[in-house]
Enzyme design. Structure first.
Site, PDB file in Angstrom:
ATOM      1  N   GLY A 107     -16.213   2.701  -3.202  1.00  0.00           N
ATOM      2  CA  GLY A 107     -15.440   3.854  -3.665  1.00  0.00           C
ATOM      3  C   GLY A 107     -16.074   5.190  -3.385  1.00  0.00           C
ATOM      4  O   GLY A 107     -15.789   6.182  -4.060  1.00  0.00           O
ATOM      5  N   TYR A 113       0.813  -1.207   0.000  1.00  0.00           N
ATOM      6  CA  TYR A 113       0.000   0.000   0.000  1.00  0.00           C
ATOM      7  C   TYR A 113       0.855   1.270   0.000  1.00  0.00           C
ATOM      8  O   TYR A 113       1.941   1.300   0.567  1.00  0.00           O
ATOM      9  CB  TYR A 113      -0.913   0.035   1.222  1.00  0.00           C
ATOM     10  CG  TYR A 113      -2.107  -0.896   1.164  1.00  0.00           C
ATOM     11  CD1 TYR A 113      -2.438  -1.579   0.008  1.00  0.00           C
ATOM     12  CD2 TYR A 113      -2.915  -1.085   2.282  1.00  0.00           C
ATOM     13  CE1 TYR A 113      -3.533  -2.429  -0.033  1.00  0.00           C
ATOM     14  CE2 TYR A 113      -4.007  -1.930   2.253  1.00  0.00           C
ATOM     15  CZ  TYR A 113      -4.305  -2.600   1.094  1.00  0.00           C
ATOM     16  OH  TYR A 113      -5.387  -3.446   1.062  1.00  0.00           O
ATOM     17  N   LEU A 154     -21.654   4.907  -2.386  1.00  0.00           N
ATOM     18  CA  LEU A 154     -22.718   4.630  -1.432  1.00  0.00           C
ATOM     19  C   LEU A 154     -22.648   5.529  -0.198  1.00  0.00           C
ATOM     20  O   LEU A 154     -23.440   5.385   0.726  1.00  0.00           O
ATOM     21  CB  LEU A 154     -22.660   3.162  -1.002  1.00  0.00           C
ATOM     22  CG  LEU A 154     -22.917   2.144  -2.117  1.00  0.00           C
ATOM     23  CD1 LEU A 154     -22.619   0.729  -1.626  1.00  0.00           C
ATOM     24  CD2 LEU A 154     -24.353   2.252  -2.623  1.00  0.00           C
ATOM     25  N   PRO A 172     -16.526  -0.969   1.419  1.00  0.00           N
ATOM     26  CA  PRO A 172     -17.926  -1.101   1.857  1.00  0.00           C
ATOM     27  C   PRO A 172     -18.833  -0.006   1.305  1.00  0.00           C
ATOM     28  O   PRO A 172     -20.051  -0.181   1.276  1.00  0.00           O
ATOM     29  CB  PRO A 172     -17.820  -1.005   3.383  1.00  0.00           C
ATOM     30  CG  PRO A 172     -16.611  -0.157   3.610  1.00  0.00           C
ATOM     31  CD  PRO A 172     -15.641  -0.571   2.534  1.00  0.00           C
ATOM     32  N   LEU A 173     -18.234   1.098   0.871  1.00  0.00           N
ATOM     33  CA  LEU A 173     -19.019   2.189   0.292  1.00  0.00           C
ATOM     34  C   LEU A 173     -18.805   2.293  -1.215  1.00  0.00           C
ATOM     35  O   LEU A 173     -19.149   3.288  -1.834  1.00  0.00           O
ATOM     36  CB  LEU A 173     -18.667   3.511   0.978  1.00  0.00           C
ATOM     37  CG  LEU A 173     -19.050   3.584   2.460  1.00  0.00           C
ATOM     38  CD1 LEU A 173     -18.488   4.837   3.104  1.00  0.00           C
ATOM     39  CD2 LEU A 173     -20.566   3.522   2.634  1.00  0.00           C
ATOM     40  N   GLY A 208     -22.367  13.129  -3.966  1.00  0.00           N
ATOM     41  CA  GLY A 208     -21.431  14.190  -4.288  1.00  0.00           C
ATOM     42  C   GLY A 208     -20.113  13.663  -4.809  1.00  0.00           C
ATOM     43  O   GLY A 208     -19.342  14.397  -5.430  1.00  0.00           O
TER      44      GLY A 208
END
Length: 344
Positions: free
Chosen positions: A223, A53, A226, A220-221, A230
């Site tokens: 990217g 990462y 969700l 979980p969103l 905006g």
């Protein structure tokens, strides 16, 4: 903050996990300390990173230093954890390409041991709480990988073992192998999982529920789609953060429906999306790659949201396809289905 047991470990982790994939880009290396400090203040005790990462070209974006000038996310996290390490459950991973040598990748004993040692140095710690095999390695027998992890656990360098991005059959194979060879067994499975991408429900979630592993979803969103519509106005969003494509029309349509339902219920889309996922079987904690303290603070509120059954059903019905394998009472003569507790 709410907490869940991590598989069969007896260790409790916050239901929101801080992801660090973009450390050094957003947040910057200088701002990461403040973000980690905010996580601790919010009661978050679970943080996720990996040996690859932060300083790879795939994370490049306008306005951030190029990959060659960035530090690994583990090193940035290690500095941020000074004075906070004992409060945190730290997860990292190995398998990705980390050098030019042909053996600087994979899940061989050679590579795992070398990468655990390197991660310990970068994280400035003497042990890793949870170490994931980042992806399957078709060239290395699972027996070798688990034996290497078993040695590292016995040496005190790793506490628990997990599998990331492994299909259900490989998770079960690892469990069988560990039982047969008396080796440390995986306790958690990390996988992409959200309201848009529910592939994990076809086989992985039932397997984890049956054998007592925790699922720790990333993205979980989806990217940010969700979280707040905006995100569509941002220059970089979704998988564009990792050099991939943006959102498709079907994904945006689903997100708009999540946004509508959320407003009707007096909640924010990120609260609804995360609360739905946290209510799914076997899910212990969700990895939130927040780039600012404000984003992290907002997402953390989802741990305290409890949706009503009819709200959960309305969200579940938004998916284009049901899971490939769905069992309910009365599916066959004389059969009684076991329905997992939605709270995990």
């Amino acid at each position: 903050m709410q907490y869940s047991l991590l598989g069969p470990t007896g260790v409790r982790v916050s239901r929101i996990c801080l992801g660090t994939a973009t450390f050094g880009v957003a947040p910057s290396a200088q701002d990461a300390d403040r973000l980690v400090g905010a996580a601790v203040d919010l009661g978050i005790n679970f943080v996720d990173t990996a040996d690859v990462y932060g300083n790879m070209p795939v994370f490049d974006r306008p306005g951030a230093p190029p990959a060659a000038e960035r530090e690994p996310a583990e090193r940035i996290l290690g500095r941020a954890l000074r004075g906070r390490r004992e409060q945190m459950v730290v997860a990292t991973k190995a398998n990705g390409v980390v050098g030019l040598d042909v053996n600087d990748r994979g899940l061989s004993r050679r590579h795992i041991v070398r990468q655990v040692e390197a991660s310990l140095r970068r994280l400035e710690t003497d042990h890793i709480d949870l170490h994931y095999a980042h992806d399957p390695d078709p060239d290395t027998p699972i027996e070798q990988t688990l034996a290497a992890y078993d040695d590292l656990v016995r040496q005190g360098k790793v506490r628990y073992v997990g599998l990331s991005n492994h299909p259900a059959w490989q998770v079960v194979q690892a469990l069988w192998t560990a039982d047969d060879r008396r080796l440390q067994a995986p306790v958690a499975a990390q996988v992409k999982y959200n309201l848009v991408d529910r592939a994990a429900e076809r086989e992985l979630a039932p397997a984890c529920t049956r054998f007592g592993l925790s699922i720790v979803p990333y993205a979980p969103l989806h990217g940010g789609l969700l979280a707040d519509l905006g995100v569509l106005d941002r220059e970089v969003s979704g998988d564009q953060r990792f050099g991939a494509a943006g959102f498709g029309a079907a994904e945006i349509a689903l997100a708009r429906e999540v946004d509508r339902l959320s407003r009707d219920w007096g909640l924010a889309p990120y609260q609804v999306s995360l609360a739905w996922l946290l209510a799914r079987p076997a899910v212990a904690s969700v990895i939130v790659g927040a780039e600012t303290v404000d984003e992290l603070t907002a997402n953390a509120t989802a741990a305290d949201v409890r949706l009503e059954p009819e709200q959960l059903d309305a969200l579940t019905a938004l998916a284009d396809e049901p899971p490939a394998f769905h069992h309910r009472a009365g599916d066959g003569p004389g059969e009684t289905a076991v329905v997992p507790d939605p709270a995990g």
